[in-house]
Design a protein around this motif. Sequence first.
Motif, PDB file in Angstrom:
ATOM      1  N   THR A 192     -14.307 -53.095   7.611  1.00 60.56           N
ATOM      2  CA  THR A 192     -14.113 -54.193   6.669  1.00 60.56           C
ATOM      3  C   THR A 192     -14.859 -53.888   5.381  1.00 60.56           C
ATOM      4  OG1 THR A 192     -14.082 -55.716   8.535  1.00 60.56           O
ATOM      5  CG2 THR A 192     -14.414 -56.680   6.360  1.00 60.56           C
ATOM      6  N   THR A 225     -16.534 -54.490  17.877  1.00 55.28           N
ATOM      7  CA  THR A 225     -16.652 -55.271  16.643  1.00 55.28           C
ATOM      8  C   THR A 225     -18.015 -55.113  15.979  1.00 55.28           C
ATOM      9  OG1 THR A 225     -17.175 -57.161  18.017  1.00 55.28           O
ATOM     10  CG2 THR A 225     -14.941 -57.044  17.135  1.00 55.28           C
ATOM     11  N   SER A 226     -19.042 -54.753  16.788  1.00 53.34           N
ATOM     12  CA  SER A 226     -20.348 -54.634  16.138  1.00 53.34           C
ATOM     13  C   SER A 226     -20.525 -53.254  15.499  1.00 53.34           C
ATOM     14  CB  SER A 226     -21.473 -54.934  17.122  1.00 53.34           C
ATOM     15  OG  SER A 226     -21.481 -53.976  18.141  1.00 53.34           O
ATOM     16  N   ARG A 278      -8.413 -55.000  16.842  1.00 55.12           N
ATOM     17  CA  ARG A 278      -9.663 -54.358  17.264  1.00 55.12           C
ATOM     18  C   ARG A 278      -9.876 -54.554  18.755  1.00 55.12           C
ATOM     19  NH1 ARG A 278     -13.427 -56.207  12.203  1.00 55.12           N
ATOM     20  NH2 ARG A 278     -13.377 -54.251  11.050  1.00 55.12           N
ATOM     21  N   PRO A 316     -17.684 -50.967  14.417  1.00 56.37           N
ATOM     22  CA  PRO A 316     -16.278 -50.546  14.371  1.00 56.37           C
ATOM     23  C   PRO A 316     -16.175 -49.088  13.959  1.00 56.37           C
ATOM     24  CG  PRO A 316     -16.813 -51.954  12.504  1.00 56.37           C
ATOM     25  CD  PRO A 316     -18.018 -51.914  13.372  1.00 56.37           C
TER      26      PRO A 316
END
Lengths: 229, 491
Positions: free
Chosen positions: A215, A207-208, A200, A210
Amino acid sequence: MTHVLVVDDEPQIRRALRTGLQARGYDVVEAAAGDEALVQLAAREPDIVILDLGLPDLDGSEVIRRLRAWSQVPVIVLSVRDRQDDKIGALDAGADDYVTKPFDMDELLARMRAMLRRAQPAEASPPVLRFGDLEIDLARKLVRRDGTRVRLTPTEYSLLELMVTNPGKLLTHRWVLQKVWGSGYGEETHYLHVYVRQLRQKLGDDTSIPRLIITEPGVGYRWTADPAP
Amino acid sequence: MMRFRSLRPPSTSRSVALALLGPGVAFGLGLLIDRRSLVGATSLCLLAVVVAAAFAGRRSGFAASIVAFLGLNFFFTEPYHTLSVRRGADVIALFVFLIVSVLVGTLLARALEEREKAERRVAEAAFLDRITARLISGEGLEKAMGEFARDLVAMFELLRCEIRSADGGAPVVAVSPDAPDAARDGPRLEVPLGTGDGSLVALRVEGAPAFGAAERSFIQALAGQAGLALERGALDAEVRDARVDAEANRLRAALFSSVTHDLRTPLASIKASASGLLDPSVAYTPAQRDEVLATIVEESDRLNRLVANLMDLARMRAGALVPSREPVWIGDLLNAVLARMRRRLDSFTVRVNIRPDVPPVSADPMQLDQVLTNILENSARFSAEGGEIAITAARWHGTVQLRVADRGPGIPAEDRERVFEEFYRSDAGAGRGGSGLGLAIARAIVVAHGGRIWIEGAAGPGSVVAFELPVAAVPQSAPESDRAPERGVGP
């Protein structure tokens, strides 16, 4: 026209799906039980299957196992069962994705579209995939972002290749570990976390929020980006 | 541990030994010092009688008096070495000695016996007091009975003590720690507990003295106390059961009202909206139609959350909230939850700040998902449109702490524990559509994970729901796969 096989023993759910899908131009075939679903599957050769797990005759996972013996048709499980074990069980049996009831029609349609794209004939799959500013050259195993080469370790690349060649599919931890690290692996979910995090970062996936790798808590990962034409 | 001193007469051998030995020593000393002094020998013999009476009881004292009387006659009165007495004064002296020594010995022995009796009564009373206090102290009845039996073993020098309760359960058994393993049963005493069919069995080792009358009656009194304690324990259990029943009834009533109210309200809006759309006589504008449809979707979501919480409540009640743990990266999980709750949180500003060094927690991902969902749902319910919801996570010693702060009305300090109770609804929450289950379930899950959850006051208005979970022991790096392709990767 795209043919969808809807397998559910509840007539109300079948009706909701039928009207929703027909309104969007899909051709819908229905089955109310597992055996009937397998017969319809052989006779009508649908492009995609939407399958309930709680069927009166066969369990949905068993239906998936049987149809996987001879068909690679994409299967989306649509079930009220929301436990981790149920999801992993159906995915390990060969399902491609899992949506829990109650569901959003647009969410289901998005997952269906991702599956149907993947099911395109293999020769049409281009050697170079583009996702926004990301470019993956599968033939030469090169990754570029904004035209700049992204340095990936061999394992990072294997993971990325596995994901982009299975877009939209919900990949369970065990499956990915066995494909990338080998058949002796399956419990080391933290390996995956470490490498997904590195991927990533290198691919610029926020990541906040994506947008490339999603996930699925406790179950696995999904490559969600739509390829650019 | 005090021992029970019984009023058994001293052993015969000791009585005989002291009755013979005492005067014997007195004669020896008398002969050694002055073989003709009756006065000196008499004094020594009186001492011997006192010793015999004090240490071996009144019979021994009496016997010593007779032995001393005969011995004094034999050794110290003329003609010597005969039992005849020549002088009248000696006759008087001998008989005075006999009377005085018998009187002194008897009185002394009796005084000592009385003192011993009194001491024993005090000790008995103290023992009874102590075990009664322990038996009614409310500590575990099983444990109290065990200690009671152990006390009995120590006090009465028993091989073992068994307390068999009326309900036929396993007896409480205490065994003497001093007794050799191979010790065989000797004297035995079995007394009823006084209530029910219970009984107390006391056993001594083979060859030990049998139970005397005093011991028997004292053990009976103790067994009576034990019986009362057992009965009281049974009554306590009944009261506890009744309380649990009452609590279950209260919960059932609350559940019933929750189900009828909280299920029907969204159902009512769904039905009203949908049937309105079907009505051919109404012409909706596209905006009105969208609004009605949005209501249907929102209310369906609300129903779904309520059903999820009711199912968790059922699992919680059935003790089935056993987490299947794995390392969970709370940031990943939070993203998934936020994505799923996108529509619910649309009208708020959600800020997430998860420090990059936050390690994974050891948790059940599905259950933790439910915790985050319920807390966010709660924050959304109490926030004004457009309000800010701030989520932060940080490492704190061996745990990860996560905080969800809202700008709602806040929770008064005295209610900060109660919000985690099932079906608790704050006054501020009235009319906001909560079931009073979300935070209760969040707490049950967090506690089942060995973590804790609490409310903090926020700086300014609003409140903070915080929880912490133990860090998972997982390496922060992972090996490269040896199956990965070697060639052509990167420049």
